[in-house]
Design a protein around this motif. Structure first.
Motif, PDB file in Angstrom:
ATOM      1  N   TRP A 194       0.838  -1.211   0.000  1.00 27.19           N
ATOM      2  CA  TRP A 194       0.000   0.000   0.000  1.00 27.19           C
ATOM      3  C   TRP A 194       0.869   1.256   0.000  1.00 27.19           C
ATOM      4  O   TRP A 194       1.997   1.252   0.514  1.00 27.19           O
ATOM      5  N   CYS A 195       0.315   2.362  -0.507  1.00 26.89           N
ATOM      6  CA  CYS A 195       1.036   3.638  -0.528  1.00 26.89           C
ATOM      7  C   CYS A 195       1.196   4.155   0.913  1.00 26.89           C
ATOM      8  O   CYS A 195       0.280   3.982   1.730  1.00 26.89           O
ATOM      9  N   CYS A 224      -1.852   5.502   3.320  1.00 24.72           N
ATOM     10  CA  CYS A 224      -3.161   4.919   2.930  1.00 24.72           C
ATOM     11  C   CYS A 224      -3.984   4.562   4.178  1.00 24.72           C
ATOM     12  O   CYS A 224      -3.436   4.041   5.163  1.00 24.72           O
ATOM     13  N   GLN A 278      -7.029  -3.277  -3.483  1.00 25.83           N
ATOM     14  CA  GLN A 278      -6.082  -2.959  -2.407  1.00 25.83           C
ATOM     15  C   GLN A 278      -6.631  -3.476  -1.077  1.00 25.83           C
ATOM     16  O   GLN A 278      -5.898  -4.076  -0.290  1.00 25.83           O
ATOM     17  N   ASN A 308     -13.257   3.817  -0.042  1.00 31.35           N
ATOM     18  CA  ASN A 308     -12.429   4.991  -0.390  1.00 31.35           C
ATOM     19  C   ASN A 308     -13.021   5.763  -1.566  1.00 31.35           C
ATOM     20  O   ASN A 308     -12.396   6.674  -2.092  1.00 31.35           O
ATOM     21  N   GLN A 315     -12.421   5.270   4.159  1.00 35.93           N
ATOM     22  CA  GLN A 315     -10.964   5.033   4.072  1.00 35.93           C
ATOM     23  C   GLN A 315     -10.318   5.955   3.050  1.00 35.93           C
ATOM     24  O   GLN A 315     -10.545   5.809   1.852  1.00 35.93           O
ATOM     25  N   CYS A 321      -8.020   7.262   0.307  1.00 36.99           N
ATOM     26  CA  CYS A 321      -7.044   6.780  -0.674  1.00 36.99           C
ATOM     27  C   CYS A 321      -6.221   8.009  -1.048  1.00 36.99           C
ATOM     28  O   CYS A 321      -6.701   8.891  -1.772  1.00 36.99           O
ATOM     29  N   VAL A 322      -4.995   8.079  -0.501  1.00 37.25           N
ATOM     30  CA  VAL A 322      -4.226   9.322  -0.626  1.00 37.25           C
ATOM     31  C   VAL A 322      -3.672   9.533  -2.038  1.00 37.25           C
ATOM     32  O   VAL A 322      -3.219  10.619  -2.373  1.00 37.25           O
ATOM     33  N   PHE A 365      -5.339   8.358  -5.223  1.00 39.36           N
ATOM     34  CA  PHE A 365      -6.283   8.552  -6.327  1.00 39.36           C
ATOM     35  C   PHE A 365      -7.559   9.307  -5.951  1.00 39.36           C
ATOM     36  O   PHE A 365      -8.421   9.515  -6.796  1.00 39.36           O
TER      37      PHE A 365
HETATM   38  S1  SF4 Z   1      -6.165   2.577  -1.745  1.00 41.40           S
HETATM   39 FE1  SF4 Z   1      -5.119   4.337  -2.691  1.00 41.40          FE
HETATM   40  S2  SF4 Z   1      -3.633   5.040  -1.179  1.00 41.40           S
HETATM   41 FE2  SF4 Z   1      -4.287   2.979  -0.598  1.00 41.40          FE
HETATM   42  S3  SF4 Z   1      -2.757   1.641  -1.515  1.00 41.40           S
HETATM   43 FE3  SF4 Z   1      -4.433   1.810  -2.953  1.00 41.40          FE
HETATM   44  S4  SF4 Z   1      -3.906   3.460  -4.333  1.00 41.40           S
HETATM   45 FE4  SF4 Z   1      -2.565   3.608  -2.541  1.00 41.40          FE
END
Ligand code: SF4
Ligand SMILES: Cc1ncc(C[n+]2csc(CCOP(=O)(O)OP(=O)(O)O)c2C)c(N)n1
Length: 286
Positions: free
Chosen positions: A15-16, A19, A50, A120, A197, A199-200, A202
């Protein structure tokens, strides 16, 4: 991060950084500790995305199925062994889009499983297309003129279908999330927990701050057995109520309806095959 019996030492998390999934993972481990669950007693079933990777990062039994298909799998796992704690986990695309039809019918069937949705409001894994919960007008690389459809309201849908347990939490509130998850897992019957949640990468609209400005704990005087009041909470959009919206304790679960458990609660996988009876069925169908 605290050490837990559910940690996998070798897990490389993809994960980023930042996140919201990290907070959900930590909240889950905290919940399992609160409930004193043994990793052997726990099965997490997921789809693709994810969020669907969460069970890869936990030491317990897991099954990673197809996109949107975790609920039939989780229902079957619980039916084969009602002594297991069964959790199905996925993103809003997985559970409300691709798997939406399974969700409707799982609510009707009422297996004793907990469904955790990392909401998200975007498709994370496939790089930011709109999901069923994206707001109307939300622009993405694909929806360049903005999303044309109205967003799906999972809480109102679940309460309308008389789901057994319906809750919402915010990933940034780990303690509150853990508390609600514990209540959902303890609950006998189908429990839906929608977790807001961020999603930082997208979703630059529904950020941590955006959620913090809108979430509001459900007042302690709310009676979760009041379906109409629960629906009112679910329809709120200016503020986003978090906590347990609706509980219906009176419904029989899917497993309680199964005739195979009428005379014994021995899990199916423990029972031998009665070849004489099986032959009778085969002969009957010839
Ligand atoms: S949900 Fe968004 S922030 Fe989280 S891992 Fe996936 S792309 Fe990255
Ligand atoms: C049958 C099928 N359709 C589409 C895909 C492509 N796909 C993989 S993940 C995904 C969306 C994931 O979004 P979401 O469920 O919201 O989870 P997130 O990654 O945001 O956690 C899609 C469309 C697929 N793998 N299989």
């Amino acid at each position: 991060m605290k050490e837990s019996r559910f940690d996998i030492e070798s897990a490389e998390i993809s994960w980023c950084p930042g996140c919201g999934n990290f907070f959900i993972l930590e909240a889950l481990k905290g919940t399992f500790e609160i409930l004193r669950l043994d990793p052997v007693e726990l099965v997490i079933v997921s789809g693709i995305g994810q969020a669907g990777k969460t069970p890869h990062y936990l030491k317990c039994n897991m099954f990673n199925g197809l996109h949107g298909r975790s609920l039939p799998l989780a229902t079957a796992v619980k039916a084969a062994n009602p002594r297991q704690t069964v959790i199905a986990q996925g993103g809003d695309g997985d559970m409300y889009g691709e798997g939406g039809n399974h969700l409707l019918h799982a609510i009707r069937r009422n297996p004793d499983i907990t469904v955790i949705v990392h909401n998200n409001m975007v498709y994370g894994l496939t790089k930011g297309q709109a999901s069923p919960t994206s707001a109307r007008g939300f622009t993405t690389g694909l929806q360049v003129h903005g999303v044309a459809s109205e967003p799906f309201n999972p809480l109102a849908m679940a309460i309308s279908l008389n789901a057994s347990f319906v809750a919402r939490t915010f990933a940034g509130d780990r303690e509150g999330t853990s508390r609600v998850l514990a209540a959902a897992i303890r609950h006998r019957g189908f429990a839906l927990v929608d977790i807001l949640q961020p999603c930082v990468t997208f979703n630059k609209v529904n950020t941590y701050q955006w959620f913090k400005d809108r979430i509001q704990p459900i007042p302690h005087f709310h009676d979760p057995s009041d379906r109409i009041k629960a629906l009112e909470l679910a329809f709120m959009t200016e503020t986003l109520p978090v906590g347990v919206l609706f509980v219906n304790e009176d419904k029989l679960t899917f497993e309680e309806f199964l005739p195979v458990y009428d005379s014994s609660d021995e899990p199916l996988y423990n029972r031998g095959v009665n070849r004489v009876e099986l032959q009778k069925v085969i002969d009957l169908l010839r």
